[in-house]
Design a protein around this motif. Structure first.
Motif, mmCIF file in Angstrom:
data_model
loop_
_atom_site.group_PDB
_atom_site.id
_atom_site.type_symbol
_atom_site.label_atom_id
_atom_site.label_comp_id
_atom_site.label_asym_id
_atom_site.label_seq_id
_atom_site.Cartn_x
_atom_site.Cartn_y
_atom_site.Cartn_z
ATOM 1 N N ASN A 1 27.627 20.893 -45.480
ATOM 2 C CA ASN A 1 26.591 20.397 -44.563
ATOM 3 C C ASN A 1 25.514 21.448 -44.325
ATOM 4 O O ASN A 1 24.843 21.445 -43.315
ATOM 5 C CB ASN A 1 27.224 19.975 -43.234
ATOM 6 C CG ASN A 1 27.854 21.163 -42.521
ATOM 7 O OD1 ASN A 1 27.973 22.246 -43.089
ATOM 8 N ND2 ASN A 1 28.248 20.973 -41.268
ATOM 9 N N GLU B 1 32.055 19.056 -39.188
ATOM 10 C CA GLU B 1 31.868 17.637 -39.468
ATOM 11 C C GLU B 1 32.104 16.818 -38.201
ATOM 12 O O GLU B 1 33.058 17.068 -37.460
ATOM 13 C CB GLU B 1 32.880 17.209 -40.534
ATOM 14 C CG GLU B 1 32.278 16.402 -41.658
ATOM 15 C CD GLU B 1 33.292 16.187 -42.775
ATOM 16 O OE1 GLU B 1 33.541 15.029 -43.100
ATOM 17 O OE2 GLU B 1 33.832 17.197 -43.274
ATOM 18 N N ASN C 1 25.235 17.084 -39.855
ATOM 19 C CA ASN C 1 26.407 16.206 -39.937
ATOM 20 C C ASN C 1 25.986 14.821 -39.465
ATOM 21 O O ASN C 1 24.791 14.529 -39.381
ATOM 22 C CB ASN C 1 27.601 16.795 -39.149
ATOM 23 C CG ASN C 1 27.350 16.836 -37.640
ATOM 24 O OD1 ASN C 1 26.374 16.276 -37.134
ATOM 25 N ND2 ASN C 1 28.229 17.505 -36.921
#
Length: 645
Positions: free
Chosen positions: A8, A187, A85
């Motif tokens: 990410n 996440e 995210n």
């Protein structure tokens, strides 16, 4: 937009319309010129008063000032790192002090930070150059950090526990410590995390200062809440006193638009309480600032609704709308330094996300209920125990070596390592924060050479410390003597400084630049000793020795006016360049010198023609004051109103 992705975390660029930083100001920062702390008024505990007296520095030597910018902006691509995210998108600018520039909440479509695409450089930081917006890291002493507009060493780190971390670090020269900021976004996390570590490699205590400052959008309905009924307040003109933010000078200061003028509220949070501060707009949305226990202080800053505060915001963020700041620091207020023991390492974790408060509770008349609701909502956002539990892993991960270097900071960490090795003094473990030879530039090379036994032939940069003074004293040439005099001057040994400068001026074959700076140094030392006429004569000699040095000229004109010789100031101002970043200030100084010399009509004509000073100091109301003096009875133009009150 070229970029490489890792989970990410994306390495990319961002386009911002900005002025160039310009060259460093070559004048060493030797005068005792930093604002001393405000006087402390009623209700302030002795512990706070003592830490406000401790660790105050006269100046930011050995740093040089960053005031070579203009207000001529152009689009440019800057390196950026994006952490993203399902809930947040976080954009970081490693080349501008490592600032978090955007924190975008996907669920609401709101930017939680005040951000814009045309940040304007202005004279607000310890080294002058600063820009408004985002979330910045401030270290050293009271004010915006010496590293505000500098690139930090930047890398991506993959940790054994599976994190992809953006790491930024630098050696801070004022306190001689190393700081690092590790940023990661798990996440599905509704908050982004920043772990900060400070390391004092010295064998003595160091006065320490750290504040993380977040600029937040200001709407008519934004309120800032923290778990405290009282605060230590300051409005930039009076003592720091104990105040009640919800009932302050006849208004509730927790509503951003209520403050008539610029104000600071340092919330007095009970040590037993979780430490947080949060903003809530009409919908209850806004930035929540959470931290582990070490980051004790929480603050609200507003520019206020006065003409000056509004002018400053437009000056800093043209067209981007009003903003305020919420901040978190090591001490309870920004007037204090804490004692960081020899060899100590300090670390904490910060978390940032949307507080999602209940708009009714957060905007209700019952402060206790608003605080209780906010506390409960933030506990849902990120339980206190979960945040505290992250600290041990963050400390362990701080030493994990970088997987990929993205950007080099300054070469001063390399110099410092060499300096300490030579003196047999301890240094940090560089595993997680390597200072690499590729970062060394001509700023550092003369000093590395001196450490390695080479003859010293001058430097455009400056250093501080007894060991450096000993090395220079062994050199016996005018360049070494000048630097030695400058170091003495910076630590306010005026007699030692004057002796050194005079030695340089008596020597044969001295470089023009060095000779001009020696005249200037001697002039400043004489002015500090109250010998105005001699001091101004030396400054004039400095300008005449090196007429190309605009910074020297601008300073001499300023001090000529301040120390009662407007004729000299005007004389020098006539030779001012007609273009470049300094023209605005020199034009204003010419008007000021004319007024002081009894030529008010000529001064008024200059002001009416329009003057813009790119490096106008925060709260500097000099143009407005001169207008009132030379154009009596005429309202001060809005463009000249920069007063905080």
């Amino acid at each position: 937009m070229a970029h490489t992705a890792t989970s990410n975390l994306t390495v990319t660029t961002i386009s911002l319309t900005m002025a160039e930083l310009g060259p460093l100001n070559p004048l060493p920062v030797v005068a005792a010129e930093l604002d001393q702390p405000y006087t402390v008024g009623e209700g302030v505990p002795e512990e706070l008063q003592a830490s406000a007296r401790y660790g105050v520095v006269p100046n930011v030597y050995p740093y040089l000032m960053q005031d070579g910018y203009s207000r001529e902006a152009a689009p440019k691509e800057l390196p950026a790192v994006v952490l993203e995210n399902s809930k947040l998108r976080v954009t970081v600018l490693p080349s501008l002090g490592g600032r978090i520039w955007e924190l975008f909440d996907k669920a609401t479509g709101k930017q939680l930070l005040h951000t814009h695409d045309a940040p304007q450089l202005a004279n607000i930081a310890l080294r002058k150059a600063w820009f408004a917006g985002g979330l910045e890291w401030n270290i050293g002493t009271r004010g915006h950090s010496p590293t505000s507009c500098d690139p930090l060493h930047t890398a991506i780190v993959h940790t054994p526990d599976g994190k992809h971390i953006l790491r930024m670090w630098e050696y801070e020269r004022l306190r001689e410590v190393v700081f690092q900021v590790d940023i990661w976004l798990p996440e599905d996390s509704a908050v982004v995390f920043a772990a900060v570590r400070l390391r004092n490699p010295n064998d003595h205590d160091v006065p320490m200062y750290w504040w993380s400052n977040a600029a937040i959008p200001e709407t008519d309905r934004t309120r800032v809440i923290a778990p405290a009924d009282e605060a230590f307040g300051s409005d930039y003109t009076t003592d720091i006193t104990r105040v009640t933010p919800t009932s302050h000078e006849g208004y509730d200061g927790t509503w951003l638009v209520n403050s008539p003028h610029a104000a600071d509220f340092f919330f007095d949070i009970d040590p037993g309480e979780r430490r947080w501060v949060v903003a809530a707009d009409d919908d209850g949305d806004g930035l929540a600032m959470l931290s582990t226990g070490l980051l004790r202080g929480k603050k609200l800053f507003v520019w206020g609704q006065g003409q000056g505060g509004k002018r400053w915001q437009e000056w800093l963020s043209p067209g981007a709308g009003p903003y305020a700041e919420i901040q978190a620091g090591l001490a309870q207020t920004q007037f204090e330094h804490l004692v960081m023991p020899a060899g100590a390492e300090w670390a904490w974790v910060e978390a940032y996300g949307n507080g999602h408060l209940d708009p009714e509770a957060s905007h209700g008349a019952d402060w206790v209920a608003a605080v209780a609701d906010a506390g409960a909502r933030l506990e849902e956002l990120l339980p206190h125990d979960d945040l505290e539990a992250m600290l041990p892993a963050a400390i362990t991960n701080a030493d994990v070596p970088p997987s990929k270097m993205l950007l080099h900071g300054s070469g001063w960490g390399v110099v410092e390592r060499a300096r300490r090795l030579k003196g047999g003094r301890r240094w940090i473990d560089e595993s997680g924060t390597p200072f690499v030879d590729e970062s060394v530039t001509e700023e550092q090379e003369p000093w590395l050479g001196l450490l390695h036994g080479k003859a010293f032939d001058g430097a455009q940069s400056f250093v501080a410390g007894w060991d450096w003074e000993e090395l220079l004293a062994a050199q016996d040439n005018p360049e070494a003597t000048f630097h030695l005099a400058t170091m003495r001057h910076a630590r306010q040994d005026l007699e030692g400084a004057k002796e050194g400068y005079r030695k340089v001026l008596e020597a044969k074959g001295v470089r023009r630049r060095t000779k001009a700076l020696a005249h200037r140094g001697l002039g400043l030392a004489l002015l500090a000793a109250g010998r105005d006429a001699e001091g101004l004569a030396e400054l004039r000699s400095g300008v005449e020795t090196d007429s190309s040095a605009t910074a020297l000229l601008s300073e001499a004109v300023t001090l000529g006016i301040r120390h009662g010789d407007p004729t000299m100031a005007l004389d020098l101002a006539e030779s001012a360049p007609k273009e470049g970043a300094a023209v605005g200030r020199l034009t204003f100084l010419k008007a000021l010198a004319l007024a002081r010399g009894g030529h008010g009509a000529e001064a008024a004509a200059i002001l009416r023609n329009g003057v813009e000073i790119p490096d106008l100091r925060e709260g500097e109301d000099a143009i407005a004051a001169l207008w009132e003096e030379v154009c009596p009875g005429e309202p001060v133009p809005a463009a000249y109103q920069f007063g905080m009150h």
